[in-house]
Design a protein around this motif. Sequence first.
Motif, PDB file in Angstrom:
ATOM      1  N   LYS A 181       7.360 -41.636 -19.526  1.00 51.93           N
ATOM      2  CA  LYS A 181       5.981 -41.178 -19.352  1.00 51.93           C
ATOM      3  C   LYS A 181       5.859 -40.325 -18.094  1.00 51.93           C
ATOM      4  CE  LYS A 181       1.200 -42.611 -18.684  1.00 51.93           C
ATOM      5  NZ  LYS A 181       0.220 -43.718 -18.692  1.00 51.93           N
ATOM      6  N   ARG A 182       6.349 -40.847 -16.966  1.00 56.71           N
ATOM      7  CA  ARG A 182       6.207 -40.100 -15.706  1.00 56.71           C
ATOM      8  C   ARG A 182       7.303 -39.042 -15.627  1.00 56.71           C
ATOM      9  NH1 ARG A 182       3.124 -39.907 -11.531  1.00 56.71           N
ATOM     10  NH2 ARG A 182       3.882 -39.318  -9.452  1.00 56.71           N
ATOM     11  N   SER A 183       7.112 -37.996 -16.392  1.00 52.94           N
ATOM     12  CA  SER A 183       8.083 -36.907 -16.449  1.00 52.94           C
ATOM     13  C   SER A 183       7.443 -35.710 -17.129  1.00 52.94           C
ATOM     14  CB  SER A 183       9.322 -37.349 -17.244  1.00 52.94           C
ATOM     15  OG  SER A 183       8.997 -37.495 -18.619  1.00 52.94           O
ATOM     16  N   VAL A 184       8.176 -34.608 -17.128  1.00 48.76           N
ATOM     17  CA  VAL A 184       7.862 -33.467 -17.993  1.00 48.76           C
ATOM     18  C   VAL A 184       9.001 -33.405 -18.997  1.00 48.76           C
ATOM     19  CG1 VAL A 184       7.606 -30.970 -18.142  1.00 48.76           C
ATOM     20  CG2 VAL A 184       6.647 -32.204 -16.188  1.00 48.76           C
ATOM     21  N   SER A 185       8.692 -33.511 -20.269  1.00 52.33           N
ATOM     22  CA  SER A 185       9.769 -33.597 -21.252  1.00 52.33           C
ATOM     23  C   SER A 185       9.521 -32.690 -22.441  1.00 52.33           C
ATOM     24  CB  SER A 185       9.943 -35.044 -21.732  1.00 52.33           C
ATOM     25  OG  SER A 185       8.810 -35.462 -22.467  1.00 52.33           O
ATOM     26  N   THR A 186      10.611 -32.301 -23.075  1.00 53.14           N
ATOM     27  CA  THR A 186      10.567 -31.507 -24.303  1.00 53.14           C
ATOM     28  C   THR A 186      11.498 -32.148 -25.314  1.00 53.14           C
ATOM     29  OG1 THR A 186      10.206 -29.483 -23.002  1.00 53.14           O
ATOM     30  CG2 THR A 186      10.839 -29.219 -25.311  1.00 53.14           C
ATOM     31  N   GLN A 187      10.997 -32.356 -26.522  1.00 49.76           N
ATOM     32  CA  GLN A 187      11.799 -32.976 -27.566  1.00 49.76           C
ATOM     33  C   GLN A 187      11.396 -32.440 -28.930  1.00 49.76           C
ATOM     34  OE1 GLN A 187       9.403 -36.939 -26.808  1.00 49.76           O
ATOM     35  NE2 GLN A 187      10.702 -37.243 -28.604  1.00 49.76           N
ATOM     36  N   ARG A 188      12.254 -32.681 -29.921  1.00 47.79           N
ATOM     37  CA  ARG A 188      11.970 -32.262 -31.290  1.00 47.79           C
ATOM     38  C   ARG A 188      11.113 -33.327 -31.988  1.00 47.79           C
ATOM     39  NH1 ARG A 188      17.477 -32.880 -33.465  1.00 47.79           N
ATOM     40  NH2 ARG A 188      17.374 -34.490 -31.852  1.00 47.79           N
ATOM     41  N   VAL A 189      10.229 -32.864 -32.859  1.00 46.39           N
ATOM     42  CA  VAL A 189       9.388 -33.749 -33.671  1.00 46.39           C
ATOM     43  C   VAL A 189       9.281 -33.132 -35.063  1.00 46.39           C
ATOM     44  CG1 VAL A 189       7.099 -34.812 -33.946  1.00 46.39           C
ATOM     45  CG2 VAL A 189       8.063 -34.505 -31.654  1.00 46.39           C
ATOM     46  N   THR A 190       9.190 -33.967 -36.084  1.00 45.90           N
ATOM     47  CA  THR A 190       8.928 -33.475 -37.433  1.00 45.90           C
ATOM     48  C   THR A 190       7.674 -34.156 -37.980  1.00 45.90           C
ATOM     49  OG1 THR A 190      10.398 -35.172 -38.388  1.00 45.90           O
ATOM     50  CG2 THR A 190      11.334 -32.974 -38.019  1.00 45.90           C
ATOM     51  N   VAL A 191       6.970 -33.436 -38.863  1.00 45.34           N
ATOM     52  CA  VAL A 191       5.803 -33.991 -39.539  1.00 45.34           C
ATOM     53  C   VAL A 191       5.829 -33.475 -40.976  1.00 45.34           C
ATOM     54  CG1 VAL A 191       4.261 -32.109 -38.838  1.00 45.34           C
ATOM     55  CG2 VAL A 191       3.297 -34.368 -39.406  1.00 45.34           C
ATOM     56  N   PHE A 192       5.360 -34.284 -41.908  1.00 48.45           N
ATOM     57  CA  PHE A 192       5.502 -34.000 -43.331  1.00 48.45           C
ATOM     58  C   PHE A 192       4.410 -33.052 -43.827  1.00 48.45           C
ATOM     59  CE2 PHE A 192       5.270 -35.504 -47.878  1.00 48.45           C
ATOM     60  CZ  PHE A 192       6.543 -35.104 -48.240  1.00 48.45           C
ATOM     61  N   LYS A 193       4.839 -31.917 -44.381  1.00 42.99           N
ATOM     62  CA  LYS A 193       3.956 -30.975 -45.068  1.00 42.99           C
ATOM     63  C   LYS A 193       2.690 -30.630 -44.278  1.00 42.99           C
ATOM     64  CE  LYS A 193       5.342 -32.083 -49.834  1.00 42.99           C
ATOM     65  NZ  LYS A 193       4.879 -32.568 -51.148  1.00 42.99           N
ATOM     66  N   GLN A 194       2.887 -30.068 -43.088  1.00 47.83           N
ATOM     67  CA  GLN A 194       1.765 -29.580 -42.287  1.00 47.83           C
ATOM     68  C   GLN A 194       2.007 -28.118 -41.932  1.00 47.83           C
ATOM     69  OE1 GLN A 194      -1.112 -31.067 -41.399  1.00 47.83           O
ATOM     70  NE2 GLN A 194      -0.620 -32.985 -42.444  1.00 47.83           N
ATOM     71  N   GLN A 195       0.956 -27.327 -41.908  1.00 47.65           N
ATOM     72  CA  GLN A 195       1.063 -25.906 -41.590  1.00 47.65           C
ATOM     73  C   GLN A 195       1.268 -25.700 -40.092  1.00 47.65           C
ATOM     74  OE1 GLN A 195       1.446 -23.691 -43.715  1.00 47.65           O
ATOM     75  NE2 GLN A 195       0.247 -24.043 -45.576  1.00 47.65           N
ATOM     76  N   ALA A 196       2.189 -24.795 -39.752  1.00 44.28           N
ATOM     77  CA  ALA A 196       2.479 -24.503 -38.346  1.00 44.28           C
ATOM     78  C   ALA A 196       1.242 -23.976 -37.624  1.00 44.28           C
ATOM     79  CB  ALA A 196       3.624 -23.499 -38.254  1.00 44.28           C
ATOM     80  N   SER A 197       0.470 -23.132 -38.295  1.00 39.86           N
ATOM     81  CA  SER A 197      -0.716 -22.566 -37.651  1.00 39.86           C
ATOM     82  C   SER A 197      -1.732 -23.637 -37.292  1.00 39.86           C
ATOM     83  CB  SER A 197      -1.369 -21.525 -38.568  1.00 39.86           C
ATOM     84  OG  SER A 197      -1.737 -22.111 -39.812  1.00 39.86           O
ATOM     85  N   LYS A 198      -1.773 -24.687 -38.093  1.00 38.69           N
ATOM     86  CA  LYS A 198      -2.710 -25.789 -37.833  1.00 38.69           C
ATOM     87  C   LYS A 198      -2.330 -26.523 -36.553  1.00 38.69           C
ATOM     88  CE  LYS A 198      -4.994 -29.566 -40.322  1.00 38.69           C
ATOM     89  NZ  LYS A 198      -4.989 -30.380 -41.565  1.00 38.69           N
ATOM     90  N   LEU A 199      -1.016 -26.738 -36.359  1.00 40.06           N
ATOM     91  CA  LEU A 199      -0.569 -27.388 -35.127  1.00 40.06           C
ATOM     92  C   LEU A 199      -0.720 -26.470 -33.928  1.00 40.06           C
ATOM     93  CD1 LEU A 199       0.909 -29.425 -37.198  1.00 40.06           C
ATOM     94  CD2 LEU A 199       2.469 -29.807 -35.292  1.00 40.06           C
ATOM     95  N   ALA A 200      -0.357 -25.201 -34.094  1.00 36.14           N
ATOM     96  CA  ALA A 200      -0.434 -24.258 -32.977  1.00 36.14           C
ATOM     97  C   ALA A 200      -1.860 -24.112 -32.474  1.00 36.14           C
ATOM     98  CB  ALA A 200       0.115 -22.902 -33.407  1.00 36.14           C
ATOM     99  N   ALA A 201      -2.831 -24.233 -33.385  1.00 36.45           N
ATOM    100  CA  ALA A 201      -4.237 -24.104 -32.992  1.00 36.45           C
ATOM    101  C   ALA A 201      -4.667 -25.227 -32.059  1.00 36.45           C
ATOM    102  CB  ALA A 201      -5.123 -24.089 -34.238  1.00 36.45           C
ATOM    103  N   LEU A 202      -3.927 -26.327 -32.054  1.00 40.63           N
ATOM    104  CA  LEU A 202      -4.277 -27.459 -31.198  1.00 40.63           C
ATOM    105  C   LEU A 202      -3.982 -27.176 -29.726  1.00 40.63           C
ATOM    106  CD1 LEU A 202      -2.899 -30.480 -33.301  1.00 40.63           C
ATOM    107  CD2 LEU A 202      -5.199 -29.492 -33.326  1.00 40.63           C
ATOM    108  N   ASN A 203      -3.107 -26.215 -29.432  1.00 40.74           N
ATOM    109  CA  ASN A 203      -2.713 -25.962 -28.050  1.00 40.74           C
ATOM    110  C   ASN A 203      -3.898 -25.666 -27.137  1.00 40.74           C
ATOM    111  OD1 ASN A 203       0.108 -26.357 -28.081  1.00 40.74           O
ATOM    112  ND2 ASN A 203       0.418 -24.369 -29.067  1.00 40.74           N
TER     113      ASN A 203
END
Length: 585
Positions: free
Chosen positions: A237-259
């Motif tokens: 938790k007390r860090s800056v981290s980058t990792q891979r994640v997968t999610v089932f049948k979701q549009q990339a634009s939908k996730l990118a809009a969350l930024n």
Amino acid sequence: MAATAKTSEGMTVDESDVGISCFISQLPGFRGILKQRYADFIVNEVDMDGNVVRLTSLDVSPEMDVKEEDKTKSSDDVPQSYASAIESFRSLCSASDAERMETLVNQVTSGADDEISPVVLDPSSDKSKRTAIHNFVKEKFKFLVTDTVDGPDPTSKCIRVRVNSGNAGGKRSRKRKERGDKPFDSRGSEHWPADVGKFLKFHLYKENKDTQEALGLIGKMLGVQPKSFGFSGTKDKRSVSTQRVTVFKQQASKLAALNKRLFGIKVGDFSLVKEGLLLGQLMGNRFTITLRGVVADSEETIKKSAESLGKDGFINYFGLQRFGSGSVPTHHVGAALLKGEWKEAVDMILDPRESSYRDTSLLKEPLYVHSYQSYLWNNAASLRVQKYGNNQVVLGDLVSTKVEDAKRIVGSLNSEQKENSEEALDCDQLDDTAVVDLPGERSDLVKVVGKEDVEAETYSTSDIVLPLPGEFSITSMTGGYRRVFQKPIDFEWELLTYTDSNKPLAETDLDRITMEKPVDKVGSAEETESDSNQPESCETDLKDSEQTQLALKMALTLPSSCYATMAIRELLKTSTSVAYHKTLN
């Protein structure tokens, strides 16, 4: 300096209490603050191919969004099996009732997302006829349920037919059966093309948040449950981290809009893949760690300590995180469980929390037994180092014989081991670790060192392993082997001076994207001994300005079974607990 850490309840957890007592080098330690800022501890996942996972782009290319198929059915497009059933239903009821039933079945089988209203059949005073209809619907339309309601007069009753909330029926019921026990929302889109990867893979960047917290927030915004996401391991938790994640049948634009709405979290580097990630599917992690407020008797001490860590490594102990952050160390609970002392175990878990709630299901959590397993291994490792040192393989040592085969087999077994590893552990007890290094099922990868091996110097100290006991009666936890000594991979270090404690000293993935520059370095491992290439002595700087402080920045890669804090411990020769380092601020 005592290596102890106070818990929130006032008890102390001493590193020696969990078997952590030895060092590889005999060099003196020095003062340094670990995680003064969360950005001082940067973690980048390393995938199974050895690639460091980084957030490089927040953009979505037009071709990334999947064009979903239109599978909407007309109201009269009833599957043949139900059309036949409806035809048979006509012999039991009026034509109007048959039409109502046909309309209801069409609504369900078309996959409509709207609320489907119940239908009420014509009133009837014939109980046997009503019974026949109830039985017919129960047998032929398992996705529907019936009940009886009052009719327009005291002598008649009406049958009400509605969708079974526990079985969405038709196409929906078949899809649920195919999904097995997966959560409802893991289906994603109903209209995903068959020739496109069903999982959206993305890189998750987070600051001062654990993995579950970040995915819980993203899932809430997407309208899916957190367990719909796949990932290979949790990060501090007390860090800056980058990792891979997968999610089932979701549009990339939908996730990118969350930024735009996410704080301390970013998602990017989108791609479509055929399979979701599982726990353990990583080679390790790349750490960028900055120790602030460094104070040593000389710069030479720091230099020699860093060089020793790179050359000789550290003892591969399970770190303090493995033993819990509560008032009672988790390995104490594990020991009680293995002794069958159920009441004592429950009391240790619950009494410090002043809770009257008693639930023995807590005892099923493998966390506690894993912790005790780690405690036993740490003590065995310390005994091995105390008796034989760290610079030679001795008669009777256990060694790994096939390093590359071991890595390959660990990768193939990771998905099987996931329930016995990070999935069952609290983030506070994790430092991106897996439970086993070498699988116990492959004992042919480990051998006892014989006299001829010692004479021929066949093996090195990096091959030495110790067993992790497994197959305890109360858990399905497997055993295995863990390397005693670990060397950091691609180790780099540099000395920095700074005057502003709030100024970042290391560049994050997001910094690179936004073109922010890191601080200038004042010393590094790569620089030559030439005076013309060396900066002014950091000690001189400290004399010239009371505000100037020294920091040691390191970058190293470790396998997923190693604790970065144990590498830091080897350098500083002090406690690695969060509580201890807070006292240094």
